[in-house]
Scaffold this motif. Structure first.
Motif, PDB file in Angstrom:
ATOM      1  N   SER A 286       1.288  -1.307  -0.232  1.00 12.88           N
ATOM      2  CA  SER A 286       0.255  -0.107   0.158  1.00 12.88           C
ATOM      3  C   SER A 286       1.136   1.769   0.224  1.00 12.88           C
ATOM      4  N   GLU A 287       1.958   1.172   0.684  1.00 10.65           N
ATOM      5  CA  GLU A 287       3.020   2.445   0.370  1.00 10.65           C
ATOM      6  C   GLU A 287       3.447   2.765  -0.639  1.00 10.65           C
ATOM      7  N   ARG A 288       3.539   1.405  -1.382  1.00 12.13           N
ATOM      8  CA  ARG A 288       4.083   1.597  -2.561  1.00 12.13           C
ATOM      9  C   ARG A 288       3.403   2.093  -3.808  1.00 12.13           C
ATOM     10  N   LEU A 289       1.936   1.919  -3.614  1.00 11.96           N
ATOM     11  CA  LEU A 289       0.499   2.298  -3.625  1.00 11.96           C
ATOM     12  C   LEU A 289       0.461   3.945  -3.815  1.00 11.96           C
ATOM     13  N   ALA A 290       0.789   4.159  -2.711  1.00  8.84           N
ATOM     14  CA  ALA A 290       0.554   5.982  -2.837  1.00  8.84           C
ATOM     15  C   ALA A 290       1.454   5.981  -2.940  1.00  8.84           C
TER      16      ALA A 290
END
Length: 497
Positions: A286-290
Motif C-alpha cells: 500500500s505504501e508503494r501504491l501511495a
C-alpha cells in the motif's frame, strides 16, 4: 567441572509421639471403646461403695442376731465361751448396743486392740465420703480394724456398734473390683463394637466412597470409575454425594472446554502470526501504491489503509490477550502529562480530527508501570476516537478531555469524550473479551486488556458516566505521589561579582 548439586532431601512425614491409627475406621473404633469405658467408669465408685456398705451392714445384722443369745443366758450374762462363739459367728471382735436413754445395755467385749479402729458411720454418710470409702479401704494398711455404727433392726435402741477386721472386706472388695472391671471391659467392647458397626455403616463407608471418588477424579477426570452414583439418601451424606456428582460433571465439562479452547488458542496464535506477516506485506504494498499518482488509487488507498490498520490491530490484540499472564507491573512515580502526550500520538489524536484536552499539570505524577500505563491510555483514547469519528450526523469536533484527581489514597485519571455514549446492551459486557466491542469490526479486547492491566496494579478501570453527551472512564491507581517541584531558575552573576 563443578560438582552437580545434590538432589533435595525428600520431605519426611513428622514423627508421631504416640501411636494413633491413620484410618478413620480404626480411630472411630478406639474412640468408641474409650468413650463407653469412660462412661462405665463413672459407675465404678458407686458400685464399690454399695458393696462395702452392704458388707458392713451384713456384719452388723449378724452381730445383732447373735447378741440376742443374751436373752436366754442365765442372768442375761454371757460366758466367755458363749461370747467367743458369738463373735466368731458374726465375724466381729466386739458388739455394743446403746439404748434410747444413752445406757449401754449390751456389750460383748473382745480382745484388746493394738491401735484404735477407723470409724464408718452408716447412719448418715456424705456422698463424698461414701464414694471414697472403698478406695480408702483398698489403699489402707493390712490388718486394720473398722468400727461400724448403724441403726439396729431388732432392738429398740439408739445404735449398734461393732468392731471387725477389714482384711476379709479388703479381699472381697478387691475381687469385686476385678469382676466389675472385667464386666466393664466386656460391655465396653460389645457396646463399642455395635456403635462402631453402626457408625461405620452409616457414616464411615459412605465417606470412604466419596473420598475414593474424589481421589480417582483428581488423578484422572476422564476415569469412568471416578464417577460417583448418589445413594439416594436424604441426609447430609446424600446431599454431599449429589453435590460431588454435580461438581464432577461441571468440572469435567469445564476441563473439556478448556482443552478445546487451548487447542483453538494455539491454532489462532499460529494463524495470527502468519496473518501479521501477510498484513505487513500488504502494508508495504500500500505504501508503494501511495507513491503512484493515479487518482483512482489515491481515492481507494485510505480505505485500504484503514482496513489494514484494523486487521493489524486485531491480530496484535488477540496475541496480546492470548498471553497466559501479564508481567507484574514495575510501578513507580512517573509524570502523567508526557505519558498522555505519547499515548495521544499513538492513538492518532490531532488538531484536524479528534482533539486532546489535557487538564493535567506538568508536575503531577502517578504510581504506575510506564509501558503498561501507555497501553491503557492508548486503548482508551483509541476507543474514544473511533467512537467519536463513527458517530453519524456529527457537526462538532471530537474532544477527549483527560484530568487527574486524588481521592482516599488513589490517583483517579478521568478520560471524558463527547461521543455517542455506550449503549445499555453494550454496558453489560463492556469489559468481557470478544464480547464488549461497541463498534462494528471491533474485537472487544482493548478494554478487557486495559482493565486487566489496571487490576494488575491493584487498581481498576470502570465506566463512570455515559449518555448522549459522551462517556467518562475512570482509571484508578493506588498511591498519590506528590507533584514534582518546578525547577529553580539560576540567577546570572554580574560582571563585578
Amino acid at each position: 567441572m563443578a560438582d552437580a548439586p545434590s538432589p533435595p532431601a525428600p520431605n519426611k512425614p513428622p514423627a508421631r509421639r504416640f501411636f494413633w491409627p491413620g484410618g478413620l475406621s480404626a480411630r472411630l473404633l478406639i474412640l468408641t471403646i474409650l468413650f463407653v469405658a469412660g462412661a462405665s467408669a463413672f459407675a465404678l465408685p458407686a458400685a464399690l461403695a454399695s458393696f462395702e456398705e452392704q458388707w458392713l451392714l451384713d456384719r452388723v445384722r449378724a452381730a445383732e442376731l447373735a447378741s440376742m443369745a443374751t436373752e436366754v443366758a442365765p442372768d442375761q450374762v454371757l460366758s466367755e465361751n458363749l461370747a467367743s462363739q458369738m463373735r466368731d459367728t458374726a465375724g466381729v471382735q466386739t458388739v455394743a448396743i446403746l439404748d434410747n436413754d444413752g445406757n449401754r445395755f449390751l456389750k460383748v467385749p473382745g480382745p484388746r486392740l493394738d491401735e484404735p479402729p477407723y470409724l464408718v458411720d452408716l447412719r448418715d454418710q456424705a456422698p463424698a465420703s461414701w464414694l471414697s470409702a472403698p478406695f480408702q479401704t483398698l489403699l489402707g494398711n493390712d490388718g486394720r480394724m473398722v468400727r461400724v455404727i448403724a441403726e439396729p433392726r431388732f432392738y429398740k435402741a439408739q445404735f449398734i456398734e461393732v468392731v471387725a477386721p477389714d482384711t476379709e472386706l479388703k479381699a472381697e472388695l478387691r475381687d469385686y473390683l476385678w469382676r466389675l472391671l472385667a464386666i466393664m471391659g466386656f460391655v465396653s467392647a460389645i457396646a463399642g463394637g455395635l456403635v462402631y458397626l453402626s457408625l461405620n455403616y452409616f457414616l464411615v463407608r459412605p465417606m470412604q466412597r466419596i473420598t475414593r471418588s474424589m481421589e480417582r477424579f483428581a488423578a484422572d477426570p476422564d476415569d469412568l470409575q471416578a464417577h460417583i452414583e448418589p445413594s439416594g439418601r436424604r441426609d447430609e451424606i446424600g446431599r454431599a454425594e449429589l453435590q460431588l456428582e454435580r461438581m464432577q460433571e461441571e468440572l469435567r465439562a469445564a476441563l473439556n472446554s478448556r482443552a478445546r479452547l487451548a487447542a483453538l488458542g494455539e491454532a489462532v496464535a499460529k494463524i495470527n502470526h502468519d496473518l501479521r506477516n501477510m498484513l505487513t506485506s500488504a502494508q508495504i504494498a500500500s505504501e508503494r501504491l501511495a507513491a503512484l499518482k493515479d487518482p483512482k488509487v489515491s481515492q481507494a488507498l485510505p480505505r485500504l489503509e484503514r482496513a489494514l490498520d484494523r486487521a493489524v490491530k486485531l491480530a496484535s490484540d488477540v496475541l496480546t490477550y492470548g498471553k497466559t499472564e501479564e508481567a507484574a507491573p514495575d510501578a513507580r512515580p512517573i509524570p502523567l502529562a508526557p505519558a498522555i502526550e505519547a499515548a495521544s500520538e499513538e492513538a492518532r489524536l490531532s488538531l484536524e480530527g479528534t482533539q486532546l484536552v489535557s487538564l493535567v499539570g506538568a508536575g503531577e505524577q502517578v504510581n504506575a508501570d510506564p509501558d503498561q500505563l501507555h497501553r491503557i491510555l492508548v486503548n482508551l483514547m483509541r476507543n474514544a476516537r473511533e467512537a467519536v469519528e463513527q458517530q453519524a450526523g456529527r457537526d462538532k469536533p471530537g474532544l477527549i478531555e483527560v484530568s487527574l484527581s486524588q481521592a482516599e489514597g488513589l490517583s483517579v485519571i478521568r478520560l471524558a469524550d463527547n461521543g455517542p455514549g455506550v449503549s445499555e446492551r453494550a454496558r453489560e459486557r463492556l469489559f468481557q473479551p470478544f464480547a464488549g466491542s461497541t463498534r462494528p469490526g471491533g474485537a472487544g479486547l482493548g478494554l478487557a486488556i486495559a482493565r486487566e492491566l489496571a487490576q494488575g496494579h491493584g487498581g481498576d478501570l470502570l465506566l463512570a458516566e455515559t449518555g448522549p453527551q459522551g462517556s467518562v472512564f475512570e482509571l484508578r491507581l493506588p498511591g498519590a505521589p506528590p507533584p514534582l517541584a518546578p525547577p529553580k531558575r539560576r540567577r546570572a552573576k554580574s560582571a563585578g561579582a
